[in-house]
Design an enzyme around this catalytic site. Structure first.
Site: not given
Ligand code: GDP
Length: 229
Positions: A51, A78, A94, A102
């Site tokens: 990606y 972004p 995300h 949740k």
């Molecule tokens: P990233 O910025 O691409 O990593 O995107 P995310 O929006 O998936 O953020 C991930 C971060 O949030 C990591 O540190 C995960 O461990 C934490 N996290 C905590 N709870 C959740 C959840 O319910 N869903 C997701 N996607 N991430 C979570």
């Protein structure tokens, strides 16, 4: 997609193309804050190299189309976007929409809210309505081929724990909150500089984080049955 969209745009004489990159395409080993000049300065994180290289190629192609044909193709970077109409799926959404859904479920079933990881990773969240305003500005006013980071400031970076607390308050959740350390934390941080954006738009007002979270939670509660989840 890059080849097809950019080449068709060139052939059809499209006046301007704004492509979307992501902060996860930056070099894995880097100094912080990350800025627009650092995209190609080292390999990306191994978890998303395909990606990342594909996205990096948009910047290369933008320069090539500009050099050879004078095209005005540019790109924006972004940080983590959230807001109404997001993907609220718990498994593949995300973090903010995932946690909002949740909390909704935990309230409904009287169970605990489980936050993945330690809650310590840090992110710069941008409200989708703010990002939309900035996209329109880029389309109309931003004249460079070089990319521009669209983000809140470094001082507005929050931990996942703080983001979860904001949701708990916005959803008025009174139940137990647990951190599931069997789940991954992912990248610890990817702090980006919005210095270039601020030079162009020193007075742009971002929606305060807690207000944007409240509006997103209100939207989800009001549109639960139709929401993408
Ligand atoms: P990233 O910025 O691409 O990593 O995107 P995310 O929006 O998936 O953020 C991930 C971060 O949030 C990591 O540190 C995960 O461990 C934490 N996290 C905590 N709870 C959740 C959840 O319910 N869903 C997701 N996607 N991430 C979570």
């Amino acid at each position: 997609m890059n080849d097809n969209v950019l080449h068709s745009s060139y052939e059809l004489g499209v006046q301007k193309v704004v492509s979307c990159l992501s902060t996860c395409i930056f070099p894995d080993k880097t100094t912080y804050p990350i800025d627009e000049t650092m995209i190609h300065l080292g390999p990306p994180h191994s978890s998303n190299f395909g990606y990342s290289y594909a996205k990096r190629m948009i910047d290369v192609q933008n320069r090539a189309y500009h050099q050879q044909h004078g095209c005005k193709f540019t790109s924006v970077i972004p940080t983590n976007v959230f807001g109404p109409n997001d993907n609220f799926n718990i498994e593949d959404g995300h973090v903010l929409p995932g946690l909002i859904h949740k909390v909704y479920r935990a309230k409904e079933t009287g169970t605990a809210l489980s936050i993945w990881g330690t809650g310590k990773p840090r992110r710069q969240f941008i409200y989708s309505l703010d990002l939309a305003r900035l996209f329109i500005w880029v389309l109309r006013e931003y004249d460079e081929v070089d990319p521009i980071i669209l983000s809140v400031g470094e001082e507005d970076e929050v931990s996942i724990k703080e983001a979860a607390e904001s949701i708990v308050s916005a959803m008025d959740f009174k139940g137990e909150v647990i951190f599931d350390s069997t789940k991954s934390d992912g990248q610890f941080k990817k702090t980006a500089s919005n210095g270039k954006l601020r030079k162009y738009l020193p007075d742009f007002k971002f929606t305060p984080f807690n207000q944007a979270v409240q509006e997103t939670c209100d939207w989800f509660n009001a549109n639960y049955s139709a929401a993408r989840k």
